[in-house]
Scaffold this active site. Structure first.
Site, PDB file in Angstrom:
ATOM      1  N   ARG A 136       4.938  -5.304  -3.263  1.00 26.35           N
ATOM      2  CA  ARG A 136       6.047  -5.157  -4.204  1.00 26.35           C
ATOM      3  C   ARG A 136       6.813  -6.477  -4.291  1.00 26.35           C
ATOM      4  O   ARG A 136       6.666  -7.360  -3.443  1.00 26.35           O
ATOM      5  CB  ARG A 136       7.009  -4.064  -3.747  1.00 26.35           C
ATOM      6  CG  ARG A 136       6.397  -2.682  -3.586  1.00 26.35           C
ATOM      7  CD  ARG A 136       7.457  -1.715  -3.066  1.00 26.35           C
ATOM      8  NE  ARG A 136       6.973  -0.347  -2.955  1.00 26.35           N
ATOM      9  CZ  ARG A 136       6.509   0.202  -1.829  1.00 26.35           C
ATOM     10  NH1 ARG A 136       6.444  -0.531  -0.712  1.00 26.35           N
ATOM     11  NH2 ARG A 136       6.098   1.460  -1.799  1.00 26.35           N
TER      12      ARG A 136
ATOM     13  N   LYS B 143       9.519  -0.305   1.927  1.00 23.85           N
ATOM     14  CA  LYS B 143      10.690   0.519   1.642  1.00 23.85           C
ATOM     15  C   LYS B 143      11.093   1.311   2.871  1.00 23.85           C
ATOM     16  O   LYS B 143      10.256   1.739   3.661  1.00 23.85           O
ATOM     17  CB  LYS B 143      10.383   1.485   0.492  1.00 23.85           C
ATOM     18  CG  LYS B 143      10.382   0.848  -0.886  1.00 23.85           C
ATOM     19  CD  LYS B 143      10.219   1.905  -1.951  1.00 23.85           C
ATOM     20  CE  LYS B 143      10.317   1.318  -3.357  1.00 23.85           C
ATOM     21  NZ  LYS B 143      10.162   2.354  -4.395  1.00 23.85           N
TER      22      LYS B 143
ATOM     23  N   HIS C 156       4.860  -5.572 -11.033  1.00 20.86           N
ATOM     24  CA  HIS C 156       4.320  -4.311 -10.522  1.00 20.86           C
ATOM     25  C   HIS C 156       2.949  -4.002 -11.107  1.00 20.86           C
ATOM     26  O   HIS C 156       2.179  -3.245 -10.518  1.00 20.86           O
ATOM     27  CB  HIS C 156       5.293  -3.174 -10.824  1.00 20.86           C
ATOM     28  CG  HIS C 156       5.556  -2.302  -9.641  1.00 20.86           C
ATOM     29  ND1 HIS C 156       6.062  -2.787  -8.452  1.00 20.86           N
ATOM     30  CD2 HIS C 156       5.358  -0.970  -9.456  1.00 20.86           C
ATOM     31  CE1 HIS C 156       6.174  -1.785  -7.592  1.00 20.86           C
ATOM     32  NE2 HIS C 156       5.751  -0.675  -8.175  1.00 20.86           N
TER      33      HIS C 156
ATOM     34  N   ARG D 280       0.380  -5.002  -8.571  1.00 23.76           N
ATOM     35  CA  ARG D 280       0.257  -4.024  -7.480  1.00 23.76           C
ATOM     36  C   ARG D 280      -0.528  -2.803  -7.956  1.00 23.76           C
ATOM     37  O   ARG D 280      -1.391  -2.290  -7.243  1.00 23.76           O
ATOM     38  CB  ARG D 280       1.658  -3.622  -7.019  1.00 23.76           C
ATOM     39  CG  ARG D 280       1.738  -2.453  -6.040  1.00 23.76           C
ATOM     40  CD  ARG D 280       3.178  -2.248  -5.621  1.00 23.76           C
ATOM     41  NE  ARG D 280       3.429  -0.953  -5.022  1.00 23.76           N
ATOM     42  CZ  ARG D 280       3.262  -0.667  -3.737  1.00 23.76           C
ATOM     43  NH1 ARG D 280       2.814  -1.599  -2.913  1.00 23.76           N
ATOM     44  NH2 ARG D 280       3.543   0.527  -3.255  1.00 23.76           N
TER      45      ARG D 280
ATOM     46  N   HIS E  54       3.113   3.911   0.633  1.00 22.30           N
ATOM     47  CA  HIS E  54       3.728   5.062  -0.031  1.00 22.30           C
ATOM     48  C   HIS E  54       4.265   6.035   1.013  1.00 22.30           C
ATOM     49  O   HIS E  54       3.671   6.208   2.078  1.00 22.30           O
ATOM     50  CB  HIS E  54       2.702   5.802  -0.900  1.00 22.30           C
ATOM     51  CG  HIS E  54       2.393   5.101  -2.178  1.00 22.30           C
ATOM     52  ND1 HIS E  54       1.206   5.282  -2.860  1.00 22.30           N
ATOM     53  CD2 HIS E  54       3.112   4.223  -2.926  1.00 22.30           C
ATOM     54  CE1 HIS E  54       1.214   4.551  -3.955  1.00 22.30           C
ATOM     55  NE2 HIS E  54       2.356   3.897  -4.017  1.00 22.30           N
TER      56      HIS E  54
ATOM     57  N   TYR F 104      -3.320   7.590  -8.400  1.00 17.60           N
ATOM     58  CA  TYR F 104      -4.220   6.507  -8.800  1.00 17.60           C
ATOM     59  C   TYR F 104      -5.643   7.018  -8.969  1.00 17.60           C
ATOM     60  O   TYR F 104      -6.362   6.628  -9.887  1.00 17.60           O
ATOM     61  CB  TYR F 104      -4.194   5.378  -7.765  1.00 17.60           C
ATOM     62  CG  TYR F 104      -2.930   4.572  -7.804  1.00 17.60           C
ATOM     63  CD1 TYR F 104      -2.759   3.547  -8.735  1.00 17.60           C
ATOM     64  CD2 TYR F 104      -1.891   4.829  -6.936  1.00 17.60           C
ATOM     65  CE1 TYR F 104      -1.598   2.806  -8.795  1.00 17.60           C
ATOM     66  CE2 TYR F 104      -0.713   4.091  -6.975  1.00 17.60           C
ATOM     67  CZ  TYR F 104      -0.571   3.091  -7.904  1.00 17.60           C
ATOM     68  OH  TYR F 104       0.576   2.368  -7.960  1.00 17.60           O
TER      69      TYR F 104
END
Length: 337
Positions: free
Chosen positions: A169, A195, A272, A275, A298, A307
């Site tokens: 990211r 994150k 993004h 990614r 994630h 995906y």
């Protein structure tokens, strides 16, 4: 109890999780936007950012006013002009706020249980369009562009490579240090701060490792050996200062322009898209949802599964576009043939 000090206490408690300033500002914005509706104040008078105007529209407002009924009515008004994702985010912020107040013994229960929560939607991936677009992008950026004031293809390729081959990211790229890529040859990994403070290790193949080393060598030539001491920012601008958010976005956009692929970048994706291209190609090459989840950092398996599902749909669309299928449809009288 007055509401404003409680909001300040809540934001201070969230700060220990080391969120970005943008995230903390979003928490405060969502809390204030709904609070003024509960308090019967005019939301149009609120600034889009910065401190509240004087007199403070929430001065004298107490937490006792925030009942389930009041919050339902406020969220109905809040939701009317906004997208579901924005309402979902505000609901989560207020739910966290009252969970904090319950834990602190300020209120007896969480009134957000009485407020309907918008259905959560996983956004569709937005990879670069075109089978050979990533390769075309890398090939174009590898060649110094005389139109640039200070061409630095090694640095630009390192940025693109880390996004396309490690799926990082924007914030993760900015957080990389010169020592983030480590390990023995053939077993190199990049340590990524993702994150929520979650750290993950992503394998680095020899090609990406060579790309990063070529960039660091070029940096030594530009700024001297001390510029690549362990602990400094990995990605820097043409003056040697750490790249910032806007500078990194501009760099990637300029790479798209130089390669002539701006029309192949999904709207709103920018960096993004790189990614998402990484993740989509993983799915196309047979990676499982759990493998994609670990590599992308994630928090939910559903995001990674998306995906694979999208890739299956893309494959179906490609088959449908096959001219032979259309010929068969014409011969057999199949609708759409």
């Amino acid at each position: 109890m007055p509401l404003l000090p409680l909001i300040a206490d809540f934001l201070a408690s969230r700060a220990t999780r080391k969120p970005s300033p943008h995230t903390l500002a979003a928490y405060r914005r969502d809390l204030v936007a709904v609070a003024v509706l509960v308090a019967g104040r005019d939301p149009a008078a609120l600034p889009r950012s910065g401190p509240l105007p004087a007199p403070d529209p929430l001065a004298g407002v107490c937490v006792d006013a925030f009942t389930g009924r009041a919050l339902r009515a406020a969220f109905a008004r809040f939701a009317a002009p906004r997208a579901a994702a924005s309402v979902q985010r505000a609901w989560s912020t207020w739910n966290s706020f009252f969970t904090f107040l319950v834990g602190e013994g300020v209120v007896a229960g969480n009134p957000m249980l009485a407020v309907a929560r918008p259905a959560s939607q996983v956004p569709l991936p937005k990879p670069l369009r075109g089978e050979q677009t990533p390769e075309r992008l890398l090939a174009a950026v590898a060649v110094p562009d005389g139109r640039q004031r200070d061409p630095w293809p090694e640095r630009d390729l390192a940025v693109l490579g880390l996004a396309l081959c490690a799926g990082l990211r924007l914030a993760e790229l900015l957080a990389l240090r010169t020592g983030s890529v480590s390990g023995r040859p053939g077993e190199r990994r990049v340590e990524v701060a993702g994150k929520g403070g979650r750290v993950r290790m992503i394998p680095v193949e020899p090609e990406l490792d060579a790309l990063v080393e070529a960039y660091l060598d070029s940096r030594r030539r530009r700024f001297g050996a001390r510029s690549v001491e362990v602990g400094g920012a990995l990605l820097v601008d043409r003056w040697g200062a750490p790249l910032r958010r806007g500078g990194l976005q501009y760099l990637v956009e300029s790479c798209y322009r130089r390669a002539g692929v701006t029309d192949r970048v999904p709207r709103g994706a920018r960096l993004h898209a790189l990614r998402h291209t990484f993740a989509t190609r993983l799915a196309e090459d047979g990676a499982s949802a759990s493998e994609i989840m670990r590599l992308l950092g994630h928090a939910s398996l559903a995001s990674s599964q998306n995906y694979i599902e999208v890739t299956a749909g893309q494959q179906r669309a490609a088959i449908r576009a096959n001219r032979t299928n259309r010929v068969l449809g014409t011969l057999l009288g199949v609708p759409g043939g």
